[in-house]
Write a protein that holds these residues in place. Structure first.
Motif, PDB file in Angstrom:
ATOM      1  N   GLY A 118       9.352 100.553   7.805  1.00 34.24           N
ATOM      2  CA  GLY A 118      10.522 100.914   8.605  1.00 34.24           C
ATOM      3  C   GLY A 118      10.721 102.407   8.621  1.00 34.24           C
ATOM      4  N   ASN A 119      10.085 103.094   9.594  1.00 30.83           N
ATOM      5  CA  ASN A 119      10.266 104.546   9.819  1.00 30.83           C
ATOM      6  C   ASN A 119       9.828 105.439   8.665  1.00 30.83           C
ATOM      7  OD1 ASN A 119      11.346 104.315  12.452  1.00 30.83           O
ATOM      8  ND2 ASN A 119      13.309 103.738  11.591  1.00 30.83           N
ATOM      9  N   GLY A 120       8.818 105.015   7.931  1.00 27.25           N
ATOM     10  CA  GLY A 120       8.344 105.809   6.792  1.00 27.25           C
ATOM     11  C   GLY A 120       7.963 107.246   7.154  1.00 27.25           C
ATOM     12  N   ARG A 121       7.456 107.442   8.381  1.00 26.33           N
ATOM     13  CA  ARG A 121       6.995 108.787   8.774  1.00 26.33           C
ATOM     14  C   ARG A 121       8.135 109.807   8.801  1.00 26.33           C
ATOM     15  NH1 ARG A 121       1.991 108.720  10.481  1.00 26.33           N
ATOM     16  NH2 ARG A 121       2.173 110.657  11.656  1.00 26.33           N
ATOM     17  N   PHE A 122       9.348 109.305   8.976  1.00 23.08           N
ATOM     18  CA  PHE A 122      10.527 110.179   8.955  1.00 23.08           C
ATOM     19  C   PHE A 122      10.623 110.926   7.625  1.00 23.08           C
ATOM     20  CE2 PHE A 122      14.991 110.493   7.493  1.00 23.08           C
ATOM     21  CZ  PHE A 122      15.514 111.351   8.448  1.00 23.08           C
ATOM     22  N   LYS A 167      31.854 105.897  13.970  1.00 26.40           N
ATOM     23  CA  LYS A 167      33.012 106.750  14.268  1.00 26.40           C
ATOM     24  C   LYS A 167      32.581 108.209  14.427  1.00 26.40           C
ATOM     25  CE  LYS A 167      37.692 107.654  12.675  1.00 26.40           C
ATOM     26  NZ  LYS A 167      38.690 107.448  11.618  1.00 26.40           N
ATOM     27  N   ALA A 168      31.508 108.582  13.715  1.00 30.22           N
ATOM     28  CA  ALA A 168      30.993 109.962  13.819  1.00 30.22           C
ATOM     29  C   ALA A 168      30.047 110.108  15.014  1.00 30.22           C
ATOM     30  CB  ALA A 168      30.279 110.343  12.523  1.00 30.22           C
ATOM     31  N   GLY A 169      29.850 109.010  15.762  1.00 33.27           N
ATOM     32  CA  GLY A 169      29.011 109.076  16.962  1.00 33.27           C
ATOM     33  C   GLY A 169      27.585 108.588  16.763  1.00 33.27           C
ATOM     34  N   HIS A 170      27.320 107.940  15.613  1.00 33.26           N
ATOM     35  CA  HIS A 170      25.957 107.490  15.330  1.00 33.26           C
ATOM     36  C   HIS A 170      25.632 106.126  15.940  1.00 33.26           C
ATOM     37  CE1 HIS A 170      24.283 110.585  12.765  1.00 33.26           C
ATOM     38  NE2 HIS A 170      25.496 110.767  12.291  1.00 33.26           N
ATOM     39  N   THR A 171      24.347 105.946  16.240  1.00 30.37           N
ATOM     40  CA  THR A 171      23.825 104.670  16.719  1.00 30.37           C
ATOM     41  C   THR A 171      23.398 103.853  15.504  1.00 30.37           C
ATOM     42  OG1 THR A 171      22.865 105.931  18.534  1.00 30.37           O
ATOM     43  CG2 THR A 171      22.098 103.650  18.278  1.00 30.37           C
ATOM     44  N   ILE A 172      23.767 102.572  15.497  1.00 27.55           N
ATOM     45  CA  ILE A 172      23.297 101.683  14.437  1.00 27.55           C
ATOM     46  C   ILE A 172      22.253 100.767  15.076  1.00 27.55           C
ATOM     47  CG2 ILE A 172      23.947  99.971  12.680  1.00 27.55           C
ATOM     48  CD1 ILE A 172      25.422 102.681  12.377  1.00 27.55           C
ATOM     49  N   THR A 173      20.997 100.881  14.646  1.00 24.39           N
ATOM     50  CA  THR A 173      19.958 100.011  15.212  1.00 24.39           C
ATOM     51  C   THR A 173      20.178  98.594  14.661  1.00 24.39           C
ATOM     52  OG1 THR A 173      18.397 100.447  13.424  1.00 24.39           O
ATOM     53  CG2 THR A 173      18.312 101.937  15.308  1.00 24.39           C
ATOM     54  N   ASP A 216      18.153 103.629   8.806  1.00 22.26           N
ATOM     55  CA  ASP A 216      17.142 102.703   9.329  1.00 22.26           C
ATOM     56  C   ASP A 216      15.784 103.051   8.706  1.00 22.26           C
ATOM     57  OD1 ASP A 216      15.562 101.009  10.739  1.00 22.26           O
ATOM     58  OD2 ASP A 216      15.904 101.894  12.712  1.00 22.26           O
ATOM     59  N   LEU A 217      15.707 102.816   7.404  1.00 21.46           N
ATOM     60  CA  LEU A 217      14.484 103.082   6.619  1.00 21.46           C
ATOM     61  C   LEU A 217      14.315 101.910   5.668  1.00 21.46           C
ATOM     62  CD1 LEU A 217      15.063 106.717   5.257  1.00 21.46           C
ATOM     63  CD2 LEU A 217      13.271 106.055   6.850  1.00 21.46           C
ATOM     64  N   GLY A 277      19.786 100.083  10.795  1.00 20.89           N
ATOM     65  CA  GLY A 277      20.814 100.936  10.192  1.00 20.89           C
ATOM     66  C   GLY A 277      21.034 102.178  11.027  1.00 20.89           C
ATOM     67  N   VAL A 278      21.574 103.222  10.393  1.00 17.18           N
ATOM     68  CA  VAL A 278      21.855 104.473  11.106  1.00 17.18           C
ATOM     69  C   VAL A 278      20.530 105.036  11.631  1.00 17.18           C
ATOM     70  CG1 VAL A 278      22.751 106.835  10.874  1.00 17.18           C
ATOM     71  CG2 VAL A 278      23.884 104.949   9.684  1.00 17.18           C
ATOM     72  N   SER A 279      20.468 105.272  12.929  1.00 18.78           N
ATOM     73  CA  SER A 279      19.220 105.715  13.553  1.00 18.78           C
ATOM     74  C   SER A 279      18.740 107.047  12.967  1.00 18.78           C
ATOM     75  CB  SER A 279      19.411 105.873  15.060  1.00 18.78           C
ATOM     76  OG  SER A 279      18.286 106.525  15.610  1.00 18.78           O
ATOM     77  N   VAL A 280      17.469 107.066  12.510  1.00 18.06           N
ATOM     78  CA  VAL A 280      16.948 108.297  11.885  1.00 18.06           C
ATOM     79  C   VAL A 280      16.725 109.405  12.924  1.00 18.06           C
ATOM     80  CG1 VAL A 280      15.959 107.210   9.843  1.00 18.06           C
ATOM     81  CG2 VAL A 280      14.564 107.390  11.908  1.00 18.06           C
TER      82      VAL A 280
END
Length: 420
Positions: free
Chosen positions: A66-70, A182-188, A390-391, A363-366
């Motif tokens: 899950g998004n390890g490259r991040f 609330k802070a404007g984040h996308t939740i995947t 989102d990891l 989760g919270v989009s990286v």
């Protein structure tokens, strides 16, 4: 009093974030809604605490599907070897086990938790447990944390480290997603990973194989077009509802995604009981056994090849009478048995719930997080770490590595932000 940094959540990432922030001179408040800090850490690794993994960074990233490259940037700042040094610096001696997994020499997760808590106290972090957060009001320079009690606490930077939705009895109940939004984040989309798999097959419902463990088999997930999606060679176990054990846990996210992607009620899985041997070699070795004891009952000639119940089950699936004299079994029947041993197929229809999962996927989009600092790209002074992101990795010390690495970086940079 205005704090430099408030860390919400006292799990692995929150504890490490508190250390990171306080080490860099910030006045830190650590808040947790539960009674005890480090609850997830205390039960991790079967209560032994798999602190990290010693594999090379490249390999670790491969084990974080899950998004390890991040995490490349993060690992260049603080990595698994730094985690090992950090704990050894706290007096926790570590030992390496199979697949690079690192455990405390004492085999006690509680020792790891105690050392972290002692470090946090030494650094002067203020700790408040039994303190649930209701909401967060974000400001330009100063943010306000509103508690359920109505109390409002001010801070220059916030680290959200409240985990995902799995293992809710440790406090991970998904509270942080609303604050991130609330802070404007996308939740995947959230989904269970590292979770037992369910099946409606008659042999599962009838508990025919319940409790049988298979060692070092290749368990694979197949799409409806007959193409393999993923295979993992490890141990597994049959349960009263499906399959579990390391191989099944690792395959679980691929089951969830395939059911959704192809919009089907079930998906095929296969077990290769002899992944290191091809069909011809296996056929030859079965034939040799028959040749050496031709007059024995067929099932007795094959004794010890696989757990007895599973072996008898496969013999039956190949439409062979196990009580038959061994040399009376036809070549064709033997081939059918080899096929069952190499690709025993069964259908699965899902997994246990996200609450029963070891890890939360999504989760919270990286894409909205700065990879070198774990800072929000949407809100100044806001940082995220651990499983709320989102990891996600496989079990084996990978998720805890993600928690410690992102926690250290989030805390350190929250301190820099507050002090600048």
């Amino acid at each position: 009093m205005i704090y430099d940094c408030i860390v919400i959540g006292g799990g692995p990432s929150g504890l490490m974030a508190s250390v990171g922030a306080a080490t860099n001179g910030a006045r830190v408040l650590l808040i947790d809604k539960g009674e005890k800090l480090g609850r997830k850490l205390a039960i991790s690794g079967g209560g032994r605490c798999n602190v990290t993994n010693r594999l090379p960074v490249e390999e670790i990233i491969k084990h974080i599907p899950g998004n390890g490259r991040f995490l490349y940037s993060a690992f260049s700042v603080f990595n698994n070897e730094d985690i090992i040094q950090f704990f050894e610096g706290l007096g926790i001696q570590l030992k390496e086990e199979d697949h690079g997994r690192m455990f405390p020499v004492t085999n006690k997760a509680t020792d790891v938790v105690a050392a972290l808590l002692q470090k946090i106290k030494q650094l002067g972090v203020t700790i408040r447990t039994n303190t649930p957060v209701k909401t967060i009001h974000y400001g330009n320079d100063i943010h306000e944390i509103v508690l359920h009690s109505g109390e409002v606490i001010q801070t220059k930077s916030i680290v959200i480290a409240v985990g995902g939705k799995s293992v809710p009895h440790t406090g991970s109940t998904g509270d942080g997603y609303a604050w991130a939004k609330k802070a404007g984040h996308t939740i995947t989309e959230l989904y269970p990973t590292e979770v037992p798999i369910t099946s409606n097959e008659p042999f599962i419902n009838q508990k025919t194989l319940q409790g049988i463990s298979l060692r070092n088999v290749a368990l694979s997930v197949w799409n409806p077009k007959g193409k393999m999606i993923k295979a993992h060679q490890m141990d597994m176990i049959f349960t009263h509802f499906g399959v579990s054990g390391p191989a099944a846990l690792r395959c679980s996210q691929y089951v969830v995604k395939a059911l959704k992607k192809f919009d089907v009620p079930s998906i095929e899985m296969r077990i290769d009981s002899f992944p290191d041997e091809n069909e011809e070699a296996l056929l030859t070795s079965l034939q040799k056994r028959i040749d050496s004891e031709p007059k024995k009952a067929f099932k007795n000639v094959l004794k010890g090849l696989l757990p007895e119940k599973f072996l008898h089950f496969l013999i039956e699936r190949a439409e062979i009478d196990g009580d038959f004299i061994a040399d009376q079994v036809s070549k064709q029947a033997l081939r059918q048995l080899v096929t069952q041993m190499k690709s025993f197929s069964f259908s699965v229809n899902g997994t246990l719930s996200i609450e029963k999962a070891f890890v939360t996927g999504g989760g919270v989009s990286v894409k909205e997080i700065a990879p070198q600092t774990m800072a929000s790209k949407k809100q100044e002074g806001l940082f995220f770490c651990g499983e709320i992101l989102d990891l996600h990795g496989y079990t084996g010390g990978y998720n805890i590595t993600v928690a410690f690495v992102t926690g250290n970086i989030a805390g350190t940079n929250a301190a820099y932000h507050a002090m600048s």
